[in-house]
Design a protein around this motif. Structure first.
Motif, PDB file in Angstrom:
ATOM      1  N   ARG A 139       0.847  -1.194   0.000  1.00 15.56           N
ATOM      2  CA  ARG A 139       0.000   0.000   0.000  1.00 15.56           C
ATOM      3  C   ARG A 139       0.876   1.235   0.000  1.00 15.56           C
ATOM      4  NH1 ARG A 139      -2.885  -3.666   3.175  1.00 15.56           N
ATOM      5  NH2 ARG A 139      -5.153  -3.748   2.779  1.00 15.56           N
ATOM      6  N   TYR A 146       4.385   0.361   2.097  1.00 10.57           N
ATOM      7  CA  TYR A 146       4.824  -0.767   2.910  1.00 10.57           C
ATOM      8  C   TYR A 146       4.232  -2.042   2.327  1.00 10.57           C
ATOM      9  CZ  TYR A 146       0.167  -0.748   5.031  1.00 10.57           C
ATOM     10  OH  TYR A 146      -1.181  -0.791   5.231  1.00 10.57           O
ATOM     11  N   GLN A 148       3.427  -6.362   2.962  1.00 17.14           N
ATOM     12  CA  GLN A 148       3.290  -7.499   3.869  1.00 17.14           C
ATOM     13  C   GLN A 148       3.213  -8.770   3.041  1.00 17.14           C
ATOM     14  OE1 GLN A 148       0.505  -6.815   6.912  1.00 17.14           O
ATOM     15  NE2 GLN A 148       0.668  -8.834   7.839  1.00 17.14           N
ATOM     16  N   ASP A 168      -4.845 -12.679   9.478  1.00 17.04           N
ATOM     17  CA  ASP A 168      -3.862 -11.630   9.780  1.00 17.04           C
ATOM     18  C   ASP A 168      -4.566 -10.275   9.716  1.00 17.04           C
ATOM     19  OD1 ASP A 168      -1.759  -9.774   9.796  1.00 17.04           O
ATOM     20  OD2 ASP A 168      -0.368 -11.258   8.983  1.00 17.04           O
ATOM     21  N   TYR A 169      -4.948  -9.748  10.866  1.00 13.96           N
ATOM     22  CA  TYR A 169      -5.727  -8.508  10.922  1.00 13.96           C
ATOM     23  C   TYR A 169      -4.966  -7.341  10.299  1.00 13.96           C
ATOM     24  CZ  TYR A 169      -8.240  -4.518  12.871  1.00 13.96           C
ATOM     25  OH  TYR A 169      -8.932  -3.341  13.026  1.00 13.96           O
ATOM     26  N   SER A 170      -3.652  -7.290  10.509  1.00 13.43           N
ATOM     27  CA  SER A 170      -2.863  -6.158  10.017  1.00 13.43           C
ATOM     28  C   SER A 170      -2.794  -6.107   8.498  1.00 13.43           C
ATOM     29  CB  SER A 170      -1.437  -6.219  10.591  1.00 13.43           C
ATOM     30  OG  SER A 170      -0.782  -7.414  10.178  1.00 13.43           O
ATOM     31  N   ALA A 171      -3.051  -7.242   7.820  1.00 16.12           N
ATOM     32  CA  ALA A 171      -2.998  -7.251   6.358  1.00 16.12           C
ATOM     33  C   ALA A 171      -4.175  -6.492   5.756  1.00 16.12           C
ATOM     34  CB  ALA A 171      -2.988  -8.688   5.840  1.00 16.12           C
ATOM     35  N   GLY A 172      -5.282  -6.414   6.477  1.00  9.65           N
ATOM     36  CA  GLY A 172      -6.446  -5.669   5.999  1.00  9.65           C
ATOM     37  C   GLY A 172      -7.040  -6.223   4.726  1.00  9.65           C
ATOM     38  N   SER A 188      -9.135  -5.612  -0.631  1.00 11.15           N
ATOM     39  CA  SER A 188      -8.684  -4.808   0.504  1.00 11.15           C
ATOM     40  C   SER A 188      -9.923  -4.445   1.327  1.00 11.15           C
ATOM     41  CB  SER A 188      -7.989  -3.535   0.022  1.00 11.15           C
ATOM     42  OG  SER A 188      -8.893  -2.735  -0.706  1.00 11.15           O
ATOM     43  N   LYS A 189      -9.771  -4.399   2.635  1.00  9.37           N
ATOM     44  CA  LYS A 189     -10.927  -4.079   3.466  1.00  9.37           C
ATOM     45  C   LYS A 189     -11.300  -2.599   3.403  1.00  9.37           C
ATOM     46  CE  LYS A 189     -10.658  -7.877   6.776  1.00  9.37           C
ATOM     47  NZ  LYS A 189     -10.525  -8.277   8.195  1.00  9.37           N
ATOM     48  N   GLU A 190     -10.308  -1.744   3.133  1.00  7.76           N
ATOM     49  CA  GLU A 190     -10.617  -0.325   3.039  1.00  7.76           C
ATOM     50  C   GLU A 190     -11.141   0.013   1.643  1.00  7.76           C
ATOM     51  OE1 GLU A 190      -7.589  -1.585   2.971  1.00  7.76           O
ATOM     52  OE2 GLU A 190      -6.097  -0.239   2.125  1.00  7.76           O
TER      53      GLU A 190
END
Length: 495
Positions: A139, A146, A148, A168-172, A188-190
């Motif tokens: 992203r 950054y 992942q 993995d919550y941080s991956a979104g 992507s969650k966003e």
């Protein structure tokens, strides 16, 4: 060894018991004082539980802005395009809304993986390579970007891939497998972020996506026009004029949607009614304790007294002995007084008006009802319609946080009462559990510790006194026995 009075013919045990009765009176008094302290602490436990429940489970909920919302919003026109929810900061401005496009997520969808492919298909069967297979998401652009990464072996299944990525919550990310189309789909969650990029050999070598970047549909922000002003939120939700607007679909030829906001006291009325009911129940409990009849002639029973009574008699006696232990208790009386003062003194100024509880339909009963609240629902609803913001401020404080409302003030006041109770009785300020251990460093805890030490010391002394009595009676019995033996010997000589 104790003797039973064979030589003297006296009932030694009864004599010692009678002699010790007077000696044990101070010990009985100490045990009674201990019992009273323990009962008093139990009473504090019950009150503490009620206060904590009211503060944490009731007031903590009521003081949330959503619980005192005095506005409602409605949609007319194109009702399918948006949904709305008025917040406490709604300003009753009418809004015309046109939805040009919805916000989207960055999405990658692979080509079909072929017939027979299921979530339990191993990656190795989709590619003969030994692995490991990598999948990454990045992203941002330039220095702010950054990445992942995830790694998978040939023995991992498609389900394993989904579990690892979604877990993995941080991956979104949200990864799924389309069982009908036999496709791997990752989003992507966003919403509205067009810098999300997917890459890795998992996509190219296993799932057959030649160019992941080209296969990705970039996330786009929404486009919505409200009263002629364009907005491009990164999600399908935005708040304008105190109304939370959720975008559902493009308006297109169906025309715009219109939002109308107006005062609506239903939610606030429900909250105030619940508060009054809970408050009345609480002060009823407290008032019953501080005004409870005290029976001074009913002291706690000793173990000897209980032996001569039936269970029902013991129960009735102890019921009166426990009564009035918190009568006129300073902590409870002050706590009640503070709550009543808070309610009667709270007000909000609005121009030349002063809005308090009485002016919006909340009054107290007669003097004998000890502060019980009554609600005139019609008067409260009228007050909300005329002065919605001021009624809301009265209960939950000003929107800028400069002043506190009734709920927050009472929440703080009760913490003071609970702190004083914890210092005195050792109760837990944040627990409703009446079985939780009490703090022995509290005032009553230290008094009980002192009493237990005195009881222990006096018990040892009484045991020594009792032993001394038996020693003296034993000496007497021995002397009588010796005298009897001598008399028998003399009698035999004079036969």
């Amino acid at each position: 060894m104790r003797v039973s009075g064979l030589s003297s013919g006296m009932d030694i045990d009864t004599l010692v018991t009678q002699l010790m009765t007077a000696k044990r009176a101070p010990l009985d008094k100490l045990n009674q004082n201990k019992q009273i302290l323990e009962w008093r602490r139990d009473s504090y436990r019950t009150i503490n539980s009620a206060l904590v429940d009211f503060r944490q489970n009731k007031l903590d909920k009521y003081k949330k802005t959503s619980e005192m919302n005095v506005y409602s919003a409605e949609v007319s026109g194109n009702k399918d395009a948006i949904s709305v929810k008025a917040t406490t900061s709604a300003n009753q401005v009418s809004m015309k809304v046109e939805v040009g496009s919805l916000a989207t997520q960055s999405t990658l969808e692979t080509a079909s993986l072929g017939e027979g492919t299921t979530m339990y298909t191993k990656l190795g069967s989709l590619n003969s390579g030994a692995g490991p297979f990598e999948f990454s998401v990045s992203r941002g652009d330039g220095s702010s970007s950054y990445t992942q990464s995830f790694k998978f072996s040939k023995d991992d299944t498609i389900k394993d891939v989904l579990t690892k990525i979604n877990g993995d919550y941080s991956a979104g990310l949200s990864a799924t497998f389309d069982e009908a189309g036999k496709k791997f789909v990752v989003k992507s969650k966003e919403y509205g972020n067009d810098t999300v990029k997917f890459a890795g050999s998992l996509l190219t070598d296993v799932f057959g996506t030649t160019d992941p970047e080209k296969a990705t549909q970039d996330g786009q922000p929404a486009l919505v026009t409200i009263n002629g002003t364009k907005y491009t939120p990164s999600s399908n939700q935005l708040t304008v004029n105190g109304v939370q607007i959720t975008l559902l679909q493009e308006t297109k030829d169906a025309g715009p949607a219109t939002i109308t906001t107006k005062p609506d006291g239903k939610k606030a009325l429900e909250t105030v009614k619940a508060f009054i009911s809970d408050y009345n129940a609480l002060i009823s409990t407290l008032n019953s304790k501080v005004s409870e009849q005290k029976y001074r002639s009913y002291a706690p029973l000793t173990s000897e007294q209980k032996k001569e009574m039936t269970e029902d008699d013991i129960k009735n006696w102890e019921s009166r002995a426990k009564s009035g232990l918190l009568r006129n208790d300073e902590i409870l009386v002050e706590g009640l007084s503070n709550m009543r003062t808070l309610l009667s003194s709270s007000s909000v100024k609005f121009g030349d008006k002063t809005i308090g509880l009485a002016s919006i339909g909340i009054t107290t009963g007669t003097y004998t009802e000890n502060g019980k609240l009554y609600l005139d629902e019609d008067k409260l609803m009228n007050a909300i319609e005329e002065n919605p913001e001021q009624v809301m401020e009265l209960f939950i404080g000003s929107s800028d946080g400069a002043s506190k409302g009734i709920f927050d003030k009472m929440y703080d006041n009760l913490n003071v009462t609970l702190s004083r109770m914890a210092d005195k009785a050792g109760t837990a300020k944040y627990s409703t559990d009446i079985t939780i251990s009490l703090n022995e460093q509290s005032t009553l805890g230290k008094e009980l510790t002192d009493l237990n030490d005195r009881i222990s010391t006096l018990t040892k002394r009484l045991t020594q006194i009792e032993n001394n009595y038996y020693t003296q009676f034993t000496a007497m019995e021995t002397a009588i026995n010796k005298l009897n033996s001598q008399s028998a010997s003399l009698s035999s000589f004079t036969g």
